[in-house]
Design an enzyme around this catalytic site. Structure first.
Site, PDB file in Angstrom:
ATOM      1  N   ARG A  74      17.418  10.953 -16.284  1.00 44.04           N
ATOM      2  CA  ARG A  74      18.354  11.296 -14.990  1.00 44.04           C
ATOM      3  C   ARG A  74      19.556  10.814 -15.024  1.00 44.04           C
ATOM      4  NH1 ARG A  74      13.967  11.418 -10.320  1.00 44.04           N
ATOM      5  NH2 ARG A  74      12.899  13.478 -10.861  1.00 44.04           N
TER       6      ARG A  74
ATOM      7  N   CYS B 169       0.855  -1.357   0.079  1.00 40.53           N
ATOM      8  CA  CYS B 169       0.032   0.304  -0.106  1.00 40.53           C
ATOM      9  C   CYS B 169       0.763   1.200   0.027  1.00 40.53           C
ATOM     10  CB  CYS B 169      -0.963   0.041   1.272  1.00 40.53           C
ATOM     11  SG  CYS B 169      -2.014  -1.411   1.437  1.00 40.53           S
TER      12      CYS B 169
ATOM     13  N   GLU C 294       3.840   0.121 -10.966  1.00 41.24           N
ATOM     14  CA  GLU C 294       5.212  -0.271 -10.867  1.00 41.24           C
ATOM     15  C   GLU C 294       6.002   1.106 -11.382  1.00 41.24           C
ATOM     16  OE1 GLU C 294       6.475  -2.975  -9.079  1.00 41.24           O
ATOM     17  OE2 GLU C 294       4.412  -3.884  -8.975  1.00 41.24           O
TER      18      GLU C 294
ATOM     19  N   GLU D 182       6.257   6.939 -18.226  1.00 47.03           N
ATOM     20  CA  GLU D 182       6.829   8.439 -18.037  1.00 47.03           C
ATOM     21  C   GLU D 182       7.777   8.375 -16.933  1.00 47.03           C
ATOM     22  OE1 GLU D 182       3.452   7.943 -18.397  1.00 47.03           O
ATOM     23  OE2 GLU D 182       3.411   8.262 -20.255  1.00 47.03           O
TER      24      GLU D 182
HETATM   25  C1  LIG Z   1      -5.009  -1.885 -11.544  1.00 44.82           C
HETATM   26  C2  LIG Z   1      -3.919  -1.151 -10.715  1.00 44.82           C
HETATM   27  C3  LIG Z   1      -3.356  -1.748  -9.581  1.00 44.82           C
HETATM   28  C4  LIG Z   1      -2.700  -0.936  -8.630  1.00 44.82           C
HETATM   29  N1  LIG Z   1      -2.045  -1.636  -7.756  1.00 44.82           N
HETATM   30  C5  LIG Z   1      -1.258  -0.950  -6.671  1.00 44.82           C
HETATM   31  C6  LIG Z   1      -0.988  -1.627  -5.393  1.00 44.82           C
HETATM   32  O1  LIG Z   1      -1.262  -2.846  -5.204  1.00 44.82           O
HETATM   33  N2  LIG Z   1      -0.229  -0.769  -4.595  1.00 44.82           N
HETATM   34  C7  LIG Z   1      -0.080   0.633  -4.959  1.00 44.82           C
HETATM   35  O2  LIG Z   1       0.551   1.423  -4.020  1.00 44.82           O
HETATM   36  N3  LIG Z   1      -0.386   1.313  -6.174  1.00 44.82           N
HETATM   37  C8  LIG Z   1      -1.131   0.436  -6.975  1.00 44.82           C
HETATM   38  N4  LIG Z   1      -1.428   0.814  -8.275  1.00 44.82           N
HETATM   39  C9  LIG Z   1      -1.248   2.555  -8.288  1.00 44.82           C
HETATM   40  C10 LIG Z   1      -0.444   2.693  -9.553  1.00 44.82           C
HETATM   41  O3  LIG Z   1       1.036   2.528  -8.898  1.00 44.82           O
HETATM   42  C11 LIG Z   1      -0.347   4.239  -9.557  1.00 44.82           C
HETATM   43  O4  LIG Z   1      -1.676   4.345 -10.653  1.00 44.82           O
HETATM   44  C12 LIG Z   1       0.572   4.938 -10.870  1.00 44.82           C
HETATM   45  O5  LIG Z   1       1.848   4.782  -9.842  1.00 44.82           O
HETATM   46  C13 LIG Z   1       0.371   5.980 -11.181  1.00 44.82           C
HETATM   47  O6  LIG Z   1       0.108   7.158 -10.197  1.00 44.82           O
HETATM   48  P1  LIG Z   1      -1.251   8.025 -10.578  1.00 44.82           P
HETATM   49  O7  LIG Z   1      -2.406   6.845 -11.012  1.00 44.82           O
HETATM   50  O8  LIG Z   1      -1.510   8.744  -9.366  1.00 44.82           O
HETATM   51  O9  LIG Z   1      -1.032   8.857 -11.758  1.00 44.82           O
HETATM   52  P2  LIG Z   1      -0.353  10.294 -11.582  1.00 44.82           P
HETATM   53  O10 LIG Z   1       1.116   9.996 -10.855  1.00 44.82           O
HETATM   54  O11 LIG Z   1      -1.259  11.395 -11.219  1.00 44.82           O
HETATM   55  O12 LIG Z   1       0.265  10.239 -13.247  1.00 44.82           O
HETATM   56  C14 LIG Z   1      -0.694  10.973 -14.266  1.00 44.82           C
HETATM   57  C15 LIG Z   1      -0.010  11.084 -15.691  1.00 44.82           C
HETATM   58  O13 LIG Z   1       0.983  11.999 -15.307  1.00 44.82           O
HETATM   59  C16 LIG Z   1       2.398  11.664 -15.711  1.00 44.82           C
HETATM   60  N5  LIG Z   1       3.296  11.983 -14.618  1.00 44.82           N
HETATM   61  C17 LIG Z   1       3.423  12.124 -13.431  1.00 44.82           C
HETATM   62  N6  LIG Z   1       4.401  12.738 -12.813  1.00 44.82           N
HETATM   63  C18 LIG Z   1       5.333  13.037 -13.999  1.00 44.82           C
HETATM   64  C19 LIG Z   1       6.456  13.514 -14.297  1.00 44.82           C
HETATM   65  N7  LIG Z   1       7.484  13.939 -13.214  1.00 44.82           N
HETATM   66  N8  LIG Z   1       7.036  13.850 -15.350  1.00 44.82           N
HETATM   67  C20 LIG Z   1       6.468  13.221 -16.689  1.00 44.82           C
HETATM   68  N9  LIG Z   1       5.150  12.443 -16.446  1.00 44.82           N
HETATM   69  C21 LIG Z   1       4.635  12.484 -15.249  1.00 44.82           C
HETATM   70  C22 LIG Z   1       2.156   9.992 -15.382  1.00 44.82           C
HETATM   71  O14 LIG Z   1       3.055   9.231 -16.012  1.00 44.82           O
HETATM   72  C23 LIG Z   1       0.734   9.715 -15.918  1.00 44.82           C
HETATM   73  O15 LIG Z   1       0.875   9.591 -17.284  1.00 44.82           O
HETATM   74  C24 LIG Z   1      -2.235   0.435  -8.999  1.00 44.82           C
HETATM   75  C25 LIG Z   1      -3.021   0.920 -10.110  1.00 44.82           C
HETATM   76  C26 LIG Z   1      -3.936   0.227 -10.906  1.00 44.82           C
HETATM   77  C27 LIG Z   1      -4.338   1.083 -11.918  1.00 44.82           C
END
Ligand SMILES: Cc1cc2nc3c(=O)[nH]c(=O)nc-3n(C[C@H](O)[C@H](O)[C@H](O)COP(=O)(O)OP(=O)(O)OC[C@H]3O[C@@H](n4cnc5c(N)ncnc54)[C@H](O)[C@@H]3O)c2cc1C
Length: 381
Positions: free
Chosen positions: A374, A123, A362, A366
């Site tokens: 970096r 989590c 994971e 991006e």
């Molecule tokens: C089916 C599913 C299962 C999951 N399981 C888990 C789990 O078990 N445990 C857990 O902890 N999480 C889990 N996740 C969460 C997942 O790790 C996140 O959705 C992911 O890390 C992206 O975060 P966000 O959705 O908040 O997108 P954001 O971080 O809001 O990103 C939105 C967009 O902006 C881009 N972006 C953001 N920052 C930058 C930057 N600095 N430069 C360029 N582009 C950028 C991203 O690449 C993306 O395209 C899961 C997600 C899904 C969909």
């Protein structure tokens, strides 16, 4: 330089493939319809040593290398990427216990994690922080009795299903150094779950928000040291990225194998469609892409096993590349099945849906580019 798998590695791959064909593939579509995976699958996987693939042998695990583990995920994903990826999350948690838990905590949780009687979720993500994970807000306040946790985790694979949760929560200052990893048991007072998320793929894995409302956790459930939780959470990710890439590879390979068979059977304009040279070239392109992706993935896994200084960069590159190749190939396979590719019975549309999320989690692809760039700038001298 030797590109061949050892006999033992071939045996691991074959064992996992056979298990998937017998115990996962026949049920994968039903499980996705039901939105859950029967818990009795896990002890069977654990009997093969898959509950702690790279947990040290000293602590009862299989002690496999990261390269060996990618073979397991590639093999199982030929049957169902969603099930295989779920297993990867549990393994990430088991490795955190192996590496960082005190002897007391390890004895309490690890044996049952290895037999998979206790299934773990990871989590980290919150509604307001995904890519910028170190901005997380869930708080664990230290009291005389232990911790009182408040906050919400989003997108948790296994939320409301798992037996225990490794939660990254803020115990100190803002930023990564104020974060600790704490184990919360299912049933803990103040722990609750959101509704089942309705997702495009990975539908057999239940995904829910995990909520903490004055959730009481014993002080002894702290993993390792306070303030090091973010480091622990990140340390698992290089390997997690390899696993996810391996899941894309195995499922895309299964799609390609099925497509090769289908194209020999399906006729159009008086001949099997595999006789059209334009389509043969597409088969060749997919074979080249997948073989190149496999070699790249195994090189990255080898770098991680060798503790190579650029292992993190290679894991990020491989995750980005292999997950994109996997999705491209699966999509092409759907196209080559014509309308039948769009039907659930043929199994290809499920692969397309399941693999899409591998570009998002994971660390998004991006963020993988960010890690690579970096490193390149830092190395420029
Ligand atoms: C089916 C599913 C299962 C999951 N399981 C888990 C789990 O078990 N445990 C857990 O902890 N999480 C889990 N996740 C969460 C997942 O790790 C996140 O959705 C992911 O890390 C992206 O975060 P966000 O959705 O908040 O997108 P954001 O971080 O809001 O990103 C939105 C967009 O902006 C881009 N972006 C953001 N920052 C930058 C930057 N600095 N430069 C360029 N582009 C950028 C991203 O690449 C993306 O395209 C899961 C997600 C899904 C969909």
């Amino acid at each position: 330089m030797d590109f061949a798998l050892s006999e033992e590695q071939e045996a691991i791959f074959d064992m996992a493939t056979a298990f998937g064909e017998a115990e996962i593939a026949p049920h994968a579509q039903v499980w996705e319809r039901e939105g859950t995976i029967p818990k009795d699958l896990w002890p069977k996987l654990a009997e093969l040593g898959f509950g702690g693939l790279y947990v040290s042998e000293e602590n009862g695990g299989s002690g496999l290398s990261r390269l060996d583990a990618t073979l397991v995920f590639e093999a199982l994903s030929q049957s169902c990427a969603s099930v295989a990826a779920f297993l990867s999350i549990h393994n990430m948690c088991a490795k955190m216990l192996d590496n960082y838990a005190s002897a007391e905590l390890r004895d309490r949780y690890l044996p049952r994690a290895l037999t998979m009687e206790t299934f773990f979720s990871y989590c980290l993500t919150e509604p307001g922080s995904g890519s910028d994970a170190a901005a997380l807000k869930t708080r664990a306040e230290r009291t005389n009795e232990g911790y009182v946790m408040n906050g919400t985790k989003a997108f948790i694979s296994g939320g409301g299903y798992s037996d225990a949760y490794i939660v990254m929560a803020r115990t100190g200052e803002d930023g990564p150094r104020g974060i600790s990893s704490i184990i919360v048991d299912d049933g803990a007072e103040g722990l609750s779950f959101g509704g089942l998320e309705d997702k495009m793929g990975w539908r057999s894995q239940p995904t829910r928000q995990v909520q903490f409302d004055d959730c009481k956790v014993p002080a002894g459930n702290l993993l390792g040291e306070e303030g090091k939780g973010f480091r622990y959470a990140m340390a698992g990710l290089d390997g997690g990225r390899l696993n996810i890439a391996a899941c894309s590879l195995g499922a895309a390979q299964a799609a390609l194998d099925a497509t090769l068979t289908y194209m020999g059977e399906r006729k159009a304009f008086g001949q099997p469609i595999d006789q059209f040279q334009a389509l043969q070239f597409r088969l060749a392109e997919m074979e080249i892409e997948l073989q190149a992706a496999r070699t790249f993935l195994r090189q990255a896994a080898w770098k991680l096993d060798e503790n190579h200084p650029d292992a993190t960069k290679f894991c990020a590159m491989a995750k980005k590349h292999v997950t994109e190749v996997g999705s491209r190939v699966a999509d092409q396979c759907l196209q080559l099945h014509g309308g039948y590719g769009y039907l659930a019975d043929y199994g290809i549309e499920k692969i397309v849906r399941d693999l899409r999320v591998h570009q998002i989690l994971e660390g998004t692809n991006e963020i993988m580019r960010l890690i690579v760039a970096r490193q390149m700038l830092a190395e420029r001298g």
